[in-house]
Design a protein around this motif. Structure first.
Motif, mmCIF file in Angstrom:
data_model
loop_
_atom_site.group_PDB
_atom_site.id
_atom_site.type_symbol
_atom_site.label_atom_id
_atom_site.label_comp_id
_atom_site.label_asym_id
_atom_site.label_seq_id
_atom_site.Cartn_x
_atom_site.Cartn_y
_atom_site.Cartn_z
ATOM 1 N N PRO A 13 14.391 3.713 7.036
ATOM 2 C CA PRO A 13 13.963 4.452 6.020
ATOM 3 C C PRO A 13 13.541 3.545 4.778
ATOM 4 C CG PRO A 13 16.231 4.914 6.055
ATOM 5 C CD PRO A 13 15.804 4.006 7.329
ATOM 6 N N VAL A 14 14.367 2.658 4.540
ATOM 7 C CA VAL A 14 14.016 1.497 3.417
ATOM 8 C C VAL A 14 12.574 0.889 3.596
ATOM 9 C CG1 VAL A 14 14.469 -0.589 1.949
ATOM 10 C CG2 VAL A 14 16.147 1.375 2.399
ATOM 11 N N SER A 15 12.583 0.510 4.839
ATOM 12 C CA SER A 15 11.369 -0.262 5.392
ATOM 13 C C SER A 15 10.108 0.704 5.309
ATOM 14 C CB SER A 15 11.340 -0.709 6.982
ATOM 15 O OG SER A 15 12.426 -1.845 6.878
ATOM 16 N N LEU A 16 10.493 1.933 5.662
ATOM 17 C CA LEU A 16 9.383 2.592 5.801
ATOM 18 C C LEU A 16 8.601 2.936 4.252
ATOM 19 C CD1 LEU A 16 7.299 5.091 7.155
ATOM 20 C CD2 LEU A 16 9.220 6.640 6.654
ATOM 21 N N ALA A 17 9.772 3.053 3.191
ATOM 22 C CA ALA A 17 9.212 3.411 2.004
ATOM 23 C C ALA A 17 8.760 2.137 1.088
ATOM 24 C CB ALA A 17 10.581 3.875 1.064
ATOM 25 N N GLY A 18 9.179 0.841 1.633
ATOM 26 C CA GLY A 18 8.588 -0.119 1.324
ATOM 27 C C GLY A 18 7.027 -0.605 1.769
ATOM 28 N N ILE A 19 6.738 -0.123 3.055
ATOM 29 C CA ILE A 19 5.464 -0.184 3.318
ATOM 30 C C ILE A 19 4.533 0.875 2.661
ATOM 31 C CG2 ILE A 19 4.031 0.344 5.441
ATOM 32 C CD1 ILE A 19 6.281 -0.647 7.208
ATOM 33 N N VAL A 20 5.078 2.082 2.478
ATOM 34 C CA VAL A 20 4.155 2.818 1.892
ATOM 35 C C VAL A 20 4.031 2.438 0.249
ATOM 36 C CG1 VAL A 20 4.192 5.327 0.978
ATOM 37 C CG2 VAL A 20 4.773 4.805 3.049
ATOM 38 N N LEU A 21 5.215 2.035 -0.253
ATOM 39 C CA LEU A 21 5.146 1.407 -1.810
ATOM 40 C C LEU A 21 4.068 0.319 -1.983
ATOM 41 C CD1 LEU A 21 6.326 1.280 -4.700
ATOM 42 C CD2 LEU A 21 7.962 -0.339 -3.748
ATOM 43 N N ASP A 22 4.190 -0.441 -0.984
ATOM 44 C CA ASP A 22 3.480 -1.790 -0.712
ATOM 45 C C ASP A 22 1.855 -1.319 -1.005
ATOM 46 O OD1 ASP A 22 2.082 -4.666 -0.294
ATOM 47 O OD2 ASP A 22 1.714 -3.505 1.958
ATOM 48 N N ASP A 23 1.603 -0.388 -0.085
ATOM 49 C CA ASP A 23 0.165 0.018 0.144
ATOM 50 C C ASP A 23 -0.208 0.762 -1.152
ATOM 51 O OD1 ASP A 23 -0.073 -0.979 2.793
ATOM 52 O OD2 ASP A 23 0.574 1.048 3.614
ATOM 53 N N CYS A 24 0.541 1.687 -1.640
ATOM 54 C CA CYS A 24 0.305 2.209 -3.071
ATOM 55 C C CYS A 24 -0.059 1.478 -4.242
ATOM 56 C CB CYS A 24 1.242 3.417 -3.346
ATOM 57 S SG CYS A 24 1.338 4.836 -1.989
ATOM 58 N N LEU A 25 0.940 0.261 -4.058
ATOM 59 C CA LEU A 25 0.782 -0.777 -5.386
ATOM 60 C C LEU A 25 -0.525 -1.452 -5.296
ATOM 61 C CD1 LEU A 25 4.435 -2.008 -5.456
ATOM 62 C CD2 LEU A 25 3.219 -0.531 -7.174
ATOM 63 N N ARG A 26 -1.093 -1.694 -3.945
ATOM 64 C CA ARG A 26 -2.164 -2.571 -3.677
ATOM 65 C C ARG A 26 -3.206 -1.720 -3.994
ATOM 66 N NH1 ARG A 26 -2.484 -4.781 1.724
ATOM 67 N NH2 ARG A 26 -1.102 -3.208 2.408
ATOM 68 N N TYR A 27 -3.378 -0.418 -3.621
ATOM 69 C CA TYR A 27 -4.202 0.445 -3.949
ATOM 70 C C TYR A 27 -4.466 0.533 -5.613
ATOM 71 C CZ TYR A 27 -6.941 5.013 -4.440
ATOM 72 O OH TYR A 27 -7.333 6.148 -4.519
ATOM 73 N N ARG A 28 -3.350 0.993 -6.287
ATOM 74 C CA ARG A 28 -3.247 1.250 -7.647
ATOM 75 C C ARG A 28 -3.629 -0.048 -8.340
ATOM 76 N NH1 ARG A 28 -4.224 6.585 -8.257
ATOM 77 N NH2 ARG A 28 -2.905 7.753 -7.125
ATOM 78 N N TRP A 29 -2.764 -1.191 -8.196
ATOM 79 C CA TRP A 29 -2.849 -2.277 -9.022
ATOM 80 C C TRP A 29 -4.090 -3.300 -8.668
ATOM 81 C CZ3 TRP A 29 2.855 -4.162 -8.882
ATOM 82 C CH2 TRP A 29 3.836 -3.163 -9.710
ATOM 83 N N PHE A 30 -4.441 -3.496 -7.381
ATOM 84 C CA PHE A 30 -5.270 -4.235 -7.153
ATOM 85 C C PHE A 30 -6.834 -3.736 -6.310
ATOM 86 C CE2 PHE A 30 -0.923 -6.072 -6.746
ATOM 87 C CZ PHE A 30 -1.307 -7.089 -7.599
#
Length: 146
Positions: free
Chosen positions: A108-125
């Protein structure tokens, strides 16, 4: 690219440290570095495996985090003798450095990390809005947009 990876590294370092402090009450600087490296690794994994089902990405991420924790444990605990952690008394441990019982928690930590990574790249970059292949069946693949 370097700015993106640095931001993800810092987010992973802080996030992993927060998880470990919440669970154990303390952390070690080597685990902070490992947390940052793991989120950058999840970024690389999710980028390379974007078309694969999300559950498979999370499974690969959990395996990667377990392997990274084993590698750091072999160096830090067994090689340098710092004794930051010891899982020898837990079932299904590998040289006292990882416990397969706890490795399941990386899913579940990996799942959250993948989604977090995608959201950060979408929002920040300003990257493309994340879409996920849930891979529930071979005939019918679901995509979910955040």
């Amino acid at each position: 690219m370097m700015k993106k990876q640095a931001a993800l590294f810092c987010t992973g370092a802080v996030g992993y440290s927060a998880i470990e402090i919440a669970a154990r009450g303390h952390t070690h600087w080597t685990m902070t570095l490992l947390g940052g490296a793991c989120l950058v690794g999840l970024y690389a994994l999710a980028s390379a495996w974007a078309a694969r089902p999300l559950w498979l990405q999370a499974l690969a991420g959990a395996a990667g985090i377990t392997a990274a924790e084993l590698a750091v444990g072999l160096v830090v605990n067994l090689g340098l003798g710092w004794q930051v952690w010891d899982y020898s008394d837990l079932p299904w441990n590998i040289l006292g450095q990882v416990s397969l019982k706890y490795s399941a928690l990386w899913l579940p930590v990996s799942l959250a990390g993948i989604v977090l990574d995608d959201c950060l790249r979408y929002r920040w970059f300003g990257e493309e809005r994340p879409r996920y292949n849930l891979g529930l069946t071979r005939k019918w693949r679901w995509s979910v947009r955040l």
